[in-house]
Write an enzyme that holds these catalytic residues in place. Structure first.
Site: not given
Length: 349
Positions: A165-166, A192, A285, A288
């Site tokens: 993600s991030t 993401h 973050m 998940d």
């Protein structure tokens, strides 16, 4: 509560006003100033010393890429890119993320972007998340350097599933571009990212890698030595069709607030028969992927689970949540993860 200081950089006066008003509506954020281009931004960074910057990609005088490069070289700060959904905008945004930008927000469509209020929640969430990001990554290694040889898995049907993600686009580049051309497993990825940017990310990774990388399409046959990236705005599963593994790409409801979701991908791999999963959780973050790790280990006890070390994560949330399951086998710095994958996947016979 001490509010995080935000500098808004955009060449459109309308966008500067809209974004700064959204920032000011948050109890935890403060818009200290706005800037109309990169040169203006660099001066105001010196003046205000913001905690986070929102940065437009397309600007006159000094564009977003030039500005980002100078900031990351001189004094790294968390930066969230704002980009139009044009091909050029998406490509430049992926370049920005590879250079150290933390996240991306897609500008609403429309010539004046009157519907920017629609993404008010996303702007606040991503700017708040960025304020916690580790952009000054430590050089100190917190995990043991991969020097000892790992015994290859005893299976001719490995599959590598990665969630990020991030900070993920940069981390993915550090892993995927180091895999050899004869890598004997398929690689499936959920990153993401808003719809419209994943194709550019796949194209960039494809250009930089020895493996073929593509944005996954429904019914793609999943083959070893190829990399498949979930498209933004859709869930990505791997299913069996006869002796083949096939991609299932569908638009549904978000899971864990995400679409695509790492848990959805990991769960689908857990439900495959006759495979040996290797699951990798990279920077991001939230949590998940952690439920998916549990499912993978339950259905395939020999699953190998790897997480990225805290010291090399932009955001440690997802790896930390995965580690809290007590099912992670290896924690490694991002520079070492490809080595573990290469050693674990049996060589071509």
């Amino acid at each position: 509560m001490i509010r995080k200081r935000v500098l808004v950089v955009d060449d459109s006066a309308f966008m500067r006003k809209m974004i700064s008003d959204i920032i000011r509506s948050s109890d935890s954020l403060e818009c200290v100033d706005t800037a109309r281009n990169g040169e203006d931004a660099l001066k105001k960074i010196e003046k205000w010393k913001p905690d986070v910057i929102t940065l437009d990609v397309e600007m006159p005088i000094k564009d977003g890429i030039q500005t980002l490069t100078e900031i990351m070289e001189q004094n790294p700060l968390p930066i969230v890119m704002l980009s139009s959904l044009t091909k050029s905008g998406a490509d430049k945004t992926i370049e920005a993320l590879s250079l150290g930008a933390v996240d991306v927000i897609a500008k609403p469509s429309g010539s004046i972007s009157l519907d920017i209020k629609k993404i008010e929640t996303e702007i606040i969430r991503k700017v708040k998340n960025a304020a916690t990001a580790n952009v000054k990554l430590t050089k100190k290694r917190t995990s043991e350097r991969v020097q000892a040889s790992y015994k290859p898995i005893q299976s001719d049907k490995p599959i590598v599933a990665i969630g990020s993600s991030t900070g993920g686009p940069r981390a993915l580049q550090q892993v995927i571009t180091k895999l050899p051309a004869d890598f004997q497993a398929p690689v499936v990825i959920v990153q993401h990212m808003p719809k419209g940017f994943t194709k550019s990310l796949a194209e960039r990774l494809d250009k930089l890698s020895l493996l073929a990388v593509k944005e996954a399409e429904d019914q793609d046959v999943i083959e070893k030595g190829k990399v498949y990236l979930a498209p933004g705005g859709k869930h990505f599963r791997i299913i069996r069709r006869g002796q083949q593994m096939v991609a299932s790409v569908t638009r549904e409801e978000p899971v864990n607030g995400h679409q695509p979701s790492v848990d959805v991908l990991f769960d689908s791999v857990a439900n495959l028969k006759s495979c040996h999963p290797i699951a990798v959780v990279l920077t991001g973050m939230g949590s998940d992927g952690s439920k998916g790790i549990i499912q993978l280990k339950r259905n395939h006890p020999k699953t190998i689970a790897i997480s990225q070390s805290e010291a090399t994560c932009v955001v440690y949330g997802m790896p930390q949540a995965a580690e809290k399951t007590s099912l992670i086998d290896y924690v490694h710095d991002i520079d070492d993860i490809h080595t573990v994958l290469v050693q674990k996947i049996p060589k071509k016979r």
